[in-house]
Design an enzyme around this catalytic site. Structure first.
Site, PDB file in Angstrom:
ATOM      1  N   PHE A   8     105.955 -62.766  19.212  1.00 21.50           N
ATOM      2  CA  PHE A   8     104.892 -61.755  19.139  1.00 21.50           C
ATOM      3  C   PHE A   8     103.672 -62.188  19.931  1.00 21.50           C
ATOM      4  O   PHE A   8     102.976 -61.362  20.513  1.00 21.50           O
ATOM      5  CB  PHE A   8     104.516 -61.520  17.659  1.00 21.50           C
ATOM      6  CG  PHE A   8     104.281 -60.091  17.325  1.00 21.50           C
ATOM      7  CD1 PHE A   8     102.983 -59.613  17.202  1.00 21.50           C
ATOM      8  CD2 PHE A   8     105.330 -59.217  17.152  1.00 21.50           C
ATOM      9  CE1 PHE A   8     102.738 -58.284  16.888  1.00 21.50           C
ATOM     10  CE2 PHE A   8     105.106 -57.886  16.850  1.00 21.50           C
ATOM     11  CZ  PHE A   8     103.812 -57.420  16.718  1.00 21.50           C
ATOM     12  N   VAL A  36     104.181 -66.113  14.596  1.00 16.48           N
ATOM     13  CA  VAL A  36     102.735 -66.018  14.369  1.00 16.48           C
ATOM     14  C   VAL A  36     102.438 -64.629  13.811  1.00 16.48           C
ATOM     15  O   VAL A  36     102.817 -63.619  14.435  1.00 16.48           O
ATOM     16  CB  VAL A  36     101.946 -66.219  15.681  1.00 16.48           C
ATOM     17  CG1 VAL A  36     100.442 -66.092  15.424  1.00 16.48           C
ATOM     18  CG2 VAL A  36     102.276 -67.573  16.295  1.00 16.48           C
ATOM     19  N   HIS A  42      99.965 -54.172   6.539  1.00 19.86           N
ATOM     20  CA  HIS A  42     101.182 -54.656   7.185  1.00 19.86           C
ATOM     21  C   HIS A  42     101.236 -56.180   7.267  1.00 19.86           C
ATOM     22  O   HIS A  42     102.304 -56.779   7.221  1.00 19.86           O
ATOM     23  CB  HIS A  42     101.309 -54.044   8.579  1.00 19.86           C
ATOM     24  CG  HIS A  42     102.698 -54.128   9.114  1.00 19.86           C
ATOM     25  ND1 HIS A  42     102.984 -54.522  10.394  1.00 19.86           N
ATOM     26  CD2 HIS A  42     103.897 -53.894   8.524  1.00 19.86           C
ATOM     27  CE1 HIS A  42     104.295 -54.522  10.580  1.00 19.86           C
ATOM     28  NE2 HIS A  42     104.873 -54.139   9.458  1.00 19.86           N
ATOM     29  N   ALA A  54     108.568 -61.357  12.986  1.00 16.03           N
ATOM     30  CA  ALA A  54     108.872 -62.257  11.861  1.00 16.03           C
ATOM     31  C   ALA A  54     109.823 -61.620  10.843  1.00 16.03           C
ATOM     32  O   ALA A  54     110.631 -62.310  10.223  1.00 16.03           O
ATOM     33  CB  ALA A  54     107.577 -62.679  11.180  1.00 16.03           C
ATOM     34  N   ILE A  60      99.168 -62.515  12.636  1.00 17.18           N
ATOM     35  CA  ILE A  60      97.699 -62.492  12.587  1.00 17.18           C
ATOM     36  C   ILE A  60      97.257 -61.200  11.921  1.00 17.18           C
ATOM     37  O   ILE A  60      97.710 -60.111  12.302  1.00 17.18           O
ATOM     38  CB  ILE A  60      97.090 -62.582  13.998  1.00 17.18           C
ATOM     39  CG1 ILE A  60      97.521 -63.895  14.681  1.00 17.18           C
ATOM     40  CG2 ILE A  60      95.562 -62.505  13.921  1.00 17.18           C
ATOM     41  CD1 ILE A  60      97.006 -64.062  16.111  1.00 17.18           C
ATOM     42  N   THR A  71      95.548 -53.325   8.597  1.00 16.01           N
ATOM     43  CA  THR A  71      96.265 -52.676   7.478  1.00 16.01           C
ATOM     44  C   THR A  71      97.006 -53.682   6.601  1.00 16.01           C
ATOM     45  O   THR A  71      97.022 -54.877   6.881  1.00 16.01           O
ATOM     46  CB  THR A  71      97.304 -51.674   8.042  1.00 16.01           C
ATOM     47  OG1 THR A  71      98.360 -52.428   8.662  1.00 16.01           O
ATOM     48  CG2 THR A  71      96.668 -50.715   9.035  1.00 16.01           C
ATOM     49  N   ASN A  76     110.036 -73.396   7.602  1.00 16.77           N
ATOM     50  CA  ASN A  76     109.297 -72.171   7.905  1.00 16.77           C
ATOM     51  C   ASN A  76     108.044 -72.484   8.730  1.00 16.77           C
ATOM     52  O   ASN A  76     107.058 -72.975   8.196  1.00 16.77           O
ATOM     53  CB  ASN A  76     108.907 -71.454   6.609  1.00 16.77           C
ATOM     54  CG  ASN A  76     108.319 -70.082   6.894  1.00 16.77           C
ATOM     55  OD1 ASN A  76     107.964 -69.778   8.043  1.00 16.77           O
ATOM     56  ND2 ASN A  76     108.203 -69.259   5.879  1.00 16.77           N
ATOM     57  N   GLU A  91     112.368 -59.976  11.411  1.00 16.81           N
ATOM     58  CA  GLU A  91     113.759 -60.095  11.866  1.00 16.81           C
ATOM     59  C   GLU A  91     114.302 -61.520  11.776  1.00 16.81           C
ATOM     60  O   GLU A  91     115.495 -61.755  11.955  1.00 16.81           O
ATOM     61  CB  GLU A  91     113.880 -59.621  13.315  1.00 16.81           C
ATOM     62  CG  GLU A  91     113.866 -58.096  13.479  1.00 16.81           C
ATOM     63  CD  GLU A  91     112.494 -57.500  13.227  1.00 16.81           C
ATOM     64  OE1 GLU A  91     111.520 -58.023  13.805  1.00 16.81           O
ATOM     65  OE2 GLU A  91     112.391 -56.552  12.433  1.00 16.81           O
TER      66      GLU A  91
HETATM   67  N1  LIG Z   1     102.329 -57.745  13.320  1.00 17.84           N
HETATM   68  C1  LIG Z   1     103.258 -58.748  13.521  1.00 17.84           C
HETATM   69  C2  LIG Z   1     104.617 -58.498  13.469  1.00 17.84           C
HETATM   70  N2  LIG Z   1     105.050 -57.233  13.235  1.00 17.84           N
HETATM   71  C3  LIG Z   1     106.402 -56.801  13.566  1.00 17.84           C
HETATM   72  C4  LIG Z   1     107.401 -57.064  12.441  1.00 17.84           C
HETATM   73  O1  LIG Z   1     107.652 -58.447  12.306  1.00 17.84           O
HETATM   74  C5  LIG Z   1     108.725 -56.368  12.756  1.00 17.84           C
HETATM   75  O2  LIG Z   1     109.217 -56.853  14.003  1.00 17.84           O
HETATM   76  C6  LIG Z   1     108.572 -54.871  12.822  1.00 17.84           C
HETATM   77  O3  LIG Z   1     107.985 -54.408  11.622  1.00 17.84           O
HETATM   78  C7  LIG Z   1     109.918 -54.164  13.052  1.00 17.84           C
HETATM   79  O4  LIG Z   1     110.805 -54.483  12.029  1.00 17.84           O
HETATM   80  N3  LIG Z   1     105.498 -59.505  13.660  1.00 17.84           N
HETATM   81  C8  LIG Z   1     105.075 -60.799  13.899  1.00 17.84           C
HETATM   82  O5  LIG Z   1     105.896 -61.707  14.078  1.00 17.84           O
HETATM   83  N4  LIG Z   1     103.737 -61.056  13.943  1.00 17.84           N
HETATM   84  C9  LIG Z   1     102.807 -60.076  13.771  1.00 17.84           C
HETATM   85  O6  LIG Z   1     101.571 -60.356  13.821  1.00 17.84           O
HETATM   86  C1  LIG Z   2     100.289 -58.534  11.014  1.00 18.08           C
HETATM   87  C2  LIG Z   2     100.370 -57.203  11.565  1.00 18.08           C
HETATM   88  O1  LIG Z   2     101.170 -56.376  11.203  1.00 18.08           O
HETATM   89  C3  LIG Z   2      99.337 -56.811  12.533  1.00 18.08           C
HETATM   90  O2  LIG Z   2      99.532 -57.429  13.758  1.00 18.08           O
HETATM   91  C4  LIG Z   2      99.361 -55.306  12.705  1.00 18.08           C
HETATM   92  O3  LIG Z   2      98.053 -54.911  12.789  1.00 18.08           O
HETATM   93  P1  LIG Z   2      97.554 -53.619  12.028  1.00 18.08           P
HETATM   94  O4  LIG Z   2      97.562 -53.951  10.549  1.00 18.08           O
HETATM   95  O5  LIG Z   2      96.152 -53.417  12.565  1.00 18.08           O
HETATM   96  O6  LIG Z   2      98.496 -52.486  12.367  1.00 18.08           O
END
Ligand SMILES: Nc1c(NC[C@H](O)[C@H](O)[C@H](O)CO)[nH]c(=O)[nH]c1=O
Ligand SMILES: CC(=O)[C@@H](O)COP(=O)(O)O
Length: 140
Positions: free
Chosen positions: A11, A66, A74, A42, A68, A72, A98, A44
């Protein structure tokens, strides 16, 4: 010599390169081999490890990524669910370290990805090695 699979969620490319360098350094220092598999994020990583376990090709695994915090909820899902699923796999006796760093900002990520600072990649590799040694000790 054992064979480890580093499963990385690419990412943040530069940060991942630093984490992987630390993990590879720790594995090589212990006399082990490493391959790298890249997945989108992450979330996956646990599924990729589960599939790789079925192949029987690897003795242990290092999860690298990573996460960050954004705007939201998420962040909690990605950080928490990837950790929970990895923990579930380790509870099944699969040696996994991990190295998915879950941080508030890029400065925190840099300090933890840098092998010369907090070296979370190397730390995760050493944890995977320790778990593999336990499987050998307890006869899994
Ligand atoms: N926001 C970050 C993600 N988001 C993506 C998810 O991990 C996943 O690939 C998606 O939801 C599809 O299933 N992944 C990271 O590794 N780091 C982030 O900051
Ligand atoms: C960790 C995350 O999902 C992040 O990168 C996504 O950012 P947001 O919460 O602003 O959609």
């Amino acid at each position: 010599m054992a064979k480890f699979l580093i499963v990385e969620a690419r990412f943040y490319s530069q940060l991942n390169d630093m984490l992987i360098a630390g993990a590879k350094s720790a594995l090589e220092a212990a006399g082990h081999a490493a391959e790298v598999l890249t997945v989108p994020g992450a979330l996956e990583i646990p599924g990729a490890i589960a599939l790789a376990v079925e192949s029987g090709q690897f003795d242990g695994f290092v999860a690298i990524g990573v996460v960050i915090r954004g705007e939201t909820y998420h962040f909690e899902i990605v950080a928490g669910e990837s950790a929970r699923a990895i923990m579930a796999l380790t509870m099944d006796g699969i040696p996994i370290g991990n190295g998915i760093i879950t941080v508030e900002n890029e400065a925190q990520a840099l300090a933890r990805a840098d092998a010369g600072q907090k070296d979370k990649g190397g730390e995760a590799a050493k944890a995977a090695i320790a778990l593999l040694e336990l499987t050998e000790r307890f006869g899994r």
